[in-house]
Design a protein around this motif. Structure first.
Motif, short mmCIF file in Angstrom:
data_model
loop_
_atom_site.label_atom_id
_atom_site.label_comp_id
_atom_site.label_asym_id
_atom_site.label_seq_id
_atom_site.Cartn_x
_atom_site.Cartn_y
_atom_site.Cartn_z
N ALA A 296 20.77 9.32 7.33
CA ALA A 296 22.15 9.31 6.84
C ALA A 296 23.08 8.60 7.83
O ALA A 296 24.01 7.89 7.44
N ALA A 297 22.81 8.79 9.12
CA ALA A 297 23.63 8.15 10.15
C ALA A 297 23.46 6.63 10.11
O ALA A 297 24.43 5.88 10.29
N PHE A 298 22.22 6.18 9.86
CA PHE A 298 21.97 4.74 9.74
C PHE A 298 22.69 4.17 8.51
O PHE A 298 23.27 3.08 8.56
N VAL A 299 22.62 4.89 7.40
CA VAL A 299 23.28 4.44 6.18
C VAL A 299 24.78 4.31 6.40
O VAL A 299 25.41 3.31 6.02
N LYS A 300 25.38 5.30 7.05
CA LYS A 300 26.83 5.28 7.31
C LYS A 300 27.20 4.15 8.25
O LYS A 300 28.19 3.44 8.04
N ALA A 301 26.40 3.95 9.28
CA ALA A 301 26.71 2.92 10.28
C ALA A 301 26.64 1.51 9.70
O ALA A 301 27.34 0.60 10.17
#
Length: 329
Positions: A296-301
């Motif tokens: 999820a952090a990769f998607v947001k970034a």
């Protein structure tokens, strides 16, 4: 005497005409991958099917391992009719056709079936119209599988881990993903990747697992993050004038052979990915798979990459993104 000579000329002319009628037309196809790669094997299937569907009237000669043109040269070679056909990374069109970068968008295609659904929903025709405006015709699409992160410094578990790394990338679209994650990207041909990694010119690279094995990347890298963040797409294309010069029967044979090759390559992807992952593990490369929170952090970034694409490509780009998201549901 004259009558005999005239008869001989007529017989010779007849033989020449027959020879012309049954002469095999050779299609030269440029391929930057080595013969061991599953895509290269798929091109062999294409060649076999072209011969079959054309009843032997057409043959395909494949030039592997960038013997004729690198992936950075193939688009221009096709446009200039220096080669009949070639395997083209779709991202090499991004400078002339910005919408081609849709395949480079991070975390858009959720599985290996999504690109097929996306193309079948009409994206293939939309993009082929754009290619033809540039003098090139799509023969068939080549799914490549997922792209992963490799590096020599440390495991890449979060976007913060990319800070300070120099990384080889295969396209301007993928470079944007690395940039927003904090790395310094360098666009580089796949044929130059191994040497750059071995010499330490770059700290890491983005590439697929089968390509990593065929290019021996696993021999010069310590870590891989199995993020499945994008699915690179290739396409076999031909010079448009060459394509139009073919008879309708020969175009039909090439089209049918392309469909056969598409399905064969798609069927080979999962097996190729699994086999390559085993080789990479056995070579001692540490493979890390992000958990749900890290994903999820990769998607947001990487959201800025998808937003920027939609802004740069206008309505057509937005349509393609919507089709891609729908295909991934």
């Amino acid at each position: 005497m004259f009558k005999k000579s005239a008869a001989a000329v007529m017989v010779l002319a007849s033989l020449l005409l027959c020879g012309t009628a049954f002469a095999k037309t050779e299609i030269k196809l440029s391929n930057q991958f080595p013969p061991s790669h599953h895509v290269s094997k798929g091109l062999v299937v294409f060649a076999e099917k072209v011969a079959e569907h054309s009843k032997g009237e057409l043959s395909v000669k494949i030039f592997d391992s960038a013997q004729l043109f690198k992936d950075t040269e193939i688009v221009e070679a096709l446009q200039d009719a220096l080669i009949d056909a070639g395997l083209v990374p779709v991202n090499k069109w991004s400078g002339m056709i910005p919408t081609a970068d849709v395949f480079e968008m991070p975390f858009v295609f959720k599985d290996l079936e999504s690109p097929k659904k996306f193309l079948s929903a009409g994206a293939d025709k939309i993009l082929d119209e754009e290619f033809q405006k540039k003098g090139v015709k799509t023969l068939f699409w080549v799914d490549y599988g997922y792209i992963q992160f490799f590096n020599n410094k440390h495991p890449l578990k979060t976007p913060a881990d990319f800070q300070g790394l120099t990384m080889r990338t295969f396209s301007s679209g993928d470079a944007e993903t690395l940039r927003v994650l904090g790395a310094a990207p360098t666009v580089m041909s796949s044929s130059e990747m191994y040497m750059a990694l071995q010499r330490g010119t770059v700290d890491g690279a983005t590439t697929g697992m089968p390509a990593a094995v065929s290019r021996k990347v696993h021999e010069v890298q310590k870590y891989m993050t199995k993020a499945n963040y994008t699915t690179a797409q290739f396409v076999v294309q031909g010079n448009l004038d060459w394509w139009n010069s073919l008879s309708e029967a020969h175009r039909d044979a090439v089209h049918k052979a392309g469909l056969d090759a598409e399905e064969w390559i798609r069927g080979a992807i999962a097996q190729s990915e699994n086999e390559a992952e085993k080789v990479i593990l056995e070579a001692g490369v540490e493979i890390y798979s992000p958990n749900a929170e890290e994903h999820a952090a990769f998607v947001k970034a990487t959201e800025p990459v998808r937003t920027s694409f939609a802004e740069k490509t206008g309505d057509l780009g937005k349509t393609l993104i919507e089709m891609a998201i729908e295909a991934s549901k």
